[in-house]
Design an enzyme around this catalytic site. Sequence first.
Site, short mmCIF file in Angstrom:
data_model
loop_
_atom_site.label_atom_id
_atom_site.label_comp_id
_atom_site.label_asym_id
_atom_site.label_seq_id
_atom_site.Cartn_x
_atom_site.Cartn_y
_atom_site.Cartn_z
N HIS A 47 25.60 -10.56 -33.27
CA HIS A 47 25.30 -9.40 -32.43
C HIS A 47 25.82 -8.11 -33.08
O HIS A 47 25.92 -7.08 -32.41
CB HIS A 47 25.92 -9.58 -31.04
CG HIS A 47 25.24 -10.64 -30.24
ND1 HIS A 47 25.37 -11.99 -30.53
CD2 HIS A 47 24.40 -10.58 -29.18
CE1 HIS A 47 24.66 -12.70 -29.68
NE2 HIS A 47 24.06 -11.87 -28.85
N ASP A 176 33.75 -13.33 -23.21
CA ASP A 176 32.38 -12.85 -23.48
C ASP A 176 31.51 -14.08 -23.67
O ASP A 176 31.56 -14.73 -24.71
CB ASP A 176 32.37 -11.97 -24.73
CG ASP A 176 30.98 -11.43 -25.06
OD1 ASP A 176 30.04 -11.67 -24.28
OD2 ASP A 176 30.85 -10.78 -26.12
N TRP A 228 23.57 -27.69 -14.32
CA TRP A 228 23.10 -27.08 -13.07
C TRP A 228 24.00 -25.93 -12.62
O TRP A 228 23.54 -24.99 -11.97
CB TRP A 228 22.99 -28.13 -11.96
CG TRP A 228 24.23 -28.98 -11.78
CD1 TRP A 228 25.29 -28.71 -10.98
CD2 TRP A 228 24.53 -30.20 -12.45
NE1 TRP A 228 26.24 -29.69 -11.08
CE2 TRP A 228 25.80 -30.64 -12.00
CE3 TRP A 228 23.85 -31.00 -13.38
CZ2 TRP A 228 26.41 -31.80 -12.43
CZ3 TRP A 228 24.47 -32.16 -13.83
CH2 TRP A 228 25.73 -32.56 -13.35
N LYS A 229 25.28 -25.98 -12.99
CA LYS A 229 26.19 -24.90 -12.59
C LYS A 229 25.86 -23.61 -13.34
O LYS A 229 25.82 -22.52 -12.75
CB LYS A 229 27.64 -25.32 -12.86
CG LYS A 229 28.09 -26.49 -12.00
CD LYS A 229 29.54 -26.87 -12.26
CE LYS A 229 29.96 -28.05 -11.41
NZ LYS A 229 31.37 -28.43 -11.64
#
Length: 337
Positions: A47, A176, A228-229
């Site tokens: 990034h 982050d 799923w969380k």
Amino acid sequence: MNEVLISKEEMQTMLKSVFLKYSFTEQQADTLSRIHTESTLDGISSHGINRIPVFIDYVRRGLINIEAIPEKIAEMGSMERWDGNLGSGVLNAITATERTISLAKNHGMGLVALRNTNHWMRGGTYGWQAANQDCIAIMFTNTTPNMPAWGGKHNRIGNNPLVIAIPRKEGHIVLDMAMSQYSFGKMENLLLKNETLPFNGGWDSHDQLSKNPKDIIDSGRSIPVGYWKGSALSMILDMLATLLSAGNSTFKIGQKGSETAISQVFLCIDPSVFSDKELQEELINEIIAYTKDVDPMKKGGATFYPGERTLAVRTKNRKEGMKVSSKIWNEILALAR
């Protein structure tokens, strides 16, 4: 992967020349070159330096408005809505963070919801920015749909990065993380190095979980962290960013064909309002010490608090220089010509 060793000064100078070439102002070019260099210095090339060619492509295509100035469009006490007017995600996020910090200093807590902005690159940048000014921060963004919701086959949710920062004398705590097991930037970085993922990161074109970054990038389907969380948390962050900013949801962003006009939230808290700073430091250090006081799973291993390894990488790269992909660096040199 072939790599070159670049100093902080060399990278920042070269990147500034690229931004100036594409008509950013002197001040904008200084800021953008500094932020991308600092991300790379902290070991987040995915990034930082690696995003420059994509960023410039967005500028060329008119998806990033270099003349845009973010503007406040609504306010209520310590909460504000801003419109980024499709400007640089980095410049917009810096402005939003500074405003949120100012609100927190005045009210104890401040929130800025930002719409119509672009990729903020490394989200942790703004967590460090807030922590350096002694503020706790909670920030998040939505993205284009790049993950299937748990149980589905097609991409319907974003990896929606979340940043949480806590100031600390001995080194700030800065989380982050994206809602995907690995960000696409991280996978692209591993692909450049011809490395595989340590854990499954997504599905290949045959609907099989894979550790091969190329398979996952080609399929465009990363896996939610926590299954799923992570899927549920991604949806919640998208809802909050969209509702608070009155901006675009992941659904609307996905219809644009490119990741632009996204929505973000910046929340800052000034912990000094409680006038027990020494106790706050003690409590944080107590948690860190307790977490570290364990036998490692593997010989020579250790536990780390969020942001700890970033500080170590930063120190190392300042001293030794940054290892950068030769391919990426040559692309940067070509952009500067």
